[in-house]
Design an enzyme around this catalytic site. Structure first.
Site, PDB file in Angstrom:
ATOM      1  N   LYS A 143       0.825 -19.160  74.733  1.00  0.00           N
ATOM      2  CA  LYS A 143       0.101 -18.989  75.793  1.00  0.00           C
ATOM      3  C   LYS A 143      -0.159 -18.298  76.962  1.00  0.00           C
ATOM      4  CE  LYS A 143       0.235 -24.330  75.741  1.00  0.00           C
ATOM      5  NZ  LYS A 143       0.946 -25.017  73.914  1.00  0.00           N
TER       6      LYS A 143
HETATM    7  C1  PLP Z   1       0.145 -25.210  72.833  1.00  0.00           C
HETATM    8  C2  PLP Z   1       1.002 -25.497  71.847  1.00  0.00           C
HETATM    9  C3  PLP Z   1       0.280 -25.487  70.664  1.00  0.00           C
HETATM   10  C4  PLP Z   1      -0.326 -26.004  70.111  1.00  0.00           C
HETATM   11  O1  PLP Z   1      -1.889 -25.149  70.681  1.00  0.00           O
HETATM   12  P1  PLP Z   1      -3.681 -26.278  71.079  1.00  0.00           P
HETATM   13  O2  PLP Z   1      -4.032 -24.886  71.485  1.00  0.00           O
HETATM   14  O3  PLP Z   1      -3.388 -27.114  72.084  1.00  0.00           O
HETATM   15  O4  PLP Z   1      -3.652 -26.521  69.848  1.00  0.00           O
HETATM   16  C5  PLP Z   1       1.361 -25.390  69.237  1.00  0.00           C
HETATM   17  N1  PLP Z   1       2.660 -24.911  69.230  1.00  0.00           N
HETATM   18  C6  PLP Z   1       3.342 -24.503  70.691  1.00  0.00           C
HETATM   19  C7  PLP Z   1       4.711 -24.077  70.329  1.00  0.00           C
HETATM   20  C8  PLP Z   1       2.506 -24.487  71.648  1.00  0.00           C
HETATM   21  O5  PLP Z   1       3.434 -23.554  72.985  1.00  0.00           O
END
Ligand code: PLP
Length: 474
Positions: A109
């Protein structure tokens, strides 16, 4: 433009600050910019920030001039702990791991939020505005949002987490940030209580306008935009445009994998996008059956994917409905009313042309972490392991049977973020990277509040710096 077709189209800056469209839809570009084979070839070997600037520039338009965007991205990715920013590591003869966890909070993120925080700052400064970010987190998103907003003069950030229900690493990544514009609220309730309070604050129009509320949640188009870049970077490194590349993505809100879909729309030769689900498998069931149907959420070892409804999926629906916003609005209303969404066989087949999906339960997730450790020596977090296993289960499928098509599995979190599951699977406890080494000795700052909307609103009101002008509404 909005996926529900009735909110006015906005420019990049307003889309950035608005988040959700006023008709309840999500913003998508009016047309997908196209990259020629030569454009793609030219990305190979560029520093990550420079390649990212090329991918994002067509979306940003004249909201930022070239030099500003370049500087902003260089600055955003300078905070990452690996010189390659998104390094590729080969796992077996055709599977590559793209490590997206070298950012300040050790999860993918950061790729988007480090950019979005800076974009907010830039646009708000130019407009002479300030905003109040409120958000709820069950762990990962909150720390990435805090890292993105901290110390930014134009932003006051309030992040709600359920007291005692986030891991020690996750809590400390939030509460040890001492910048004055960051406020951690530990709510005596569950994650759902936190999320309901955030929704209620946005629905309280007087409060929303008085505080200038805004969000950096996963439906913000700018987050998707920033994530498109690493699909291009990985594919170019592995031989695109001459070679097709497949991606496997552990999926929750469908934001990360939708960025891969966007890359394909922009001309990247993507062979397949493989969705990895945990036990909360609404997406995998959709790709298997053609019908989306709501189910209960169960906690798993991959908590960032413990999601009922994947909000960004609406962006894919918009595409398979041939960009008919009214039809999407109708399908979403039916989904809300009945818990079921059936786009029809023809549209479902269109979605299946590019997507495959597979699910893993907790035992299978641990077994995959153990196998990877045994066979490659790598410690892999539960989310990433789900993506890798999904890729393996599809590797013989008709689009993927050509061994010359590399499969890139996205590693979305550092194993040290989920040490208990990794240790359970391998007997090895992953170490927190040295640059976060003092996380457990730093001072914490957090305000504990009851599960009560009025008291939370009062806290926000008292802690927002004065004279917050209301952001213009488009
Ligand atoms: C947020 C997250 C996901 C999921 O990603 P999306 O974009 O919501 O599909 C997968 N793995 C981790 C470690 C995350 O923090």
């Amino acid at each position: 433009m909005s996926t529900r077709g009735s909110a006015p189209a906005l420019g990049f800056e307003d889309v950035l600050l608005t988040g959700l469209a006023r008709d309840g839809g999500l913003y998508v570009p009016e047309v997908w910019p196209r990259f020629s084979p030569a454009d793609i070839r030219a990305l190979a070997g560029l520093p990550y920030a420079e390649a990212a600037a090329r991918v994002m520039r067509p979306f940003v338009g004249d909201a930022l001039d070239e030099g500003t965007l370049d500087t902003l991205l260089r600055d955003a990715y300078a905070s990452f702990g690996h010189a390659a920013v998104a390094p590729l590591k080969q796992l077996d003869s055709r599977t590559w791991l793209m490590e997206l966890f070298h950012g300040p909070t050790l999860a993918f993120k950061d790729f988007a939020l480090q950019v979005v925080g800076r974009l907010f700052d830039h646009v708000l400064t130019r407009r002479g505005q300030r905003v109040t970010i409120v958000g709820a987190t069950s762990g990962d998103t909150g720390s990435a949002a805090i890292e993105a907003c901290k110390g930014r003069d134009r932003i006051e950030a309030f992040i709600l987490h359920p007291q005692g229900r986030v891991s020690a690493v996750q809590r400390r990544q939030m509460t040890t940030v001492m910048d004055e514009n960051v406020h951690n609220l530990a709510i005596e309730g569950t994650f759902d209580d936190c999320q309901d309070m955030v929704k209620a604050m946005f629905n309280d129009t007087a409060f929303r306008d008085e505080m200038g509320l805004s969000a950096v949640n996963s439906i913000n188009w700018a987050r998707i935009m920033a994530q498109i870049a690493y699909y291009f970077v990985a594919a170019a490194a592995l031989g695109a445009p001459e070679r097709r590349v497949a991606f496997a993505v552990p999926t929750g809100n469908f934001g990360n994998i939708f960025a891969g879909y966007a890359a394909a729309k922009m001309g990247l030769p993507v062979a397949k996008l493989i969705v990895g689900s945990n036990r909360n498998d609404i997406l995998t069931r959709f790709f298997e059956t053609g019908v989306m149907s709501m189910a209960e959420v169960h906690p798993t070892y991959a908590p960032s994917m413990d999601i009922q409804v994947s909000s960004n999926f609406e962006r894919l629906l918009f595409e398979i409905f041939d960009r008919d916003g009214a039809a999407v609005a109708e399908a979403m209303a039916a989904f809300r009313a009945t818990g079921k969404l059936d786009p029809g066989r023809a549209r479902w087949r269109k979605a299946c042309a590019l997507f495959e999906a597979a699910r893993l339960d907790d035992a299978e997730t641990l077994a995959e972490i153990a196998r990877l450790h045994r066979e490659t020596g790598e410690l892999i977090d539960p989310h990433s392991a789900i993506g890798i296993a999904a890729a393996r289960s599809k590797a013989d499928g008709k689009e993927l049977s050509d061994p010359a098509v590399p499969i890139v599995a996205l590693a979305t979190a550092h194993p040290a973020k989920f040490p208990d599951a990794v240790e359970k699977a391998t007997g090895v406890r992953p170490a927190v990277p040295a640059r976060l080494g003092d996380l457990f000795s730093r001072e914490e700052r957090v305000s504990v509040l009851p599960n009560d909307l009025a008291q939370v609103q009062d806290f926000v009101r008292r802690h927002v710096r004065r004279n917050t002008p209301v952001p213009e509404r488009a």
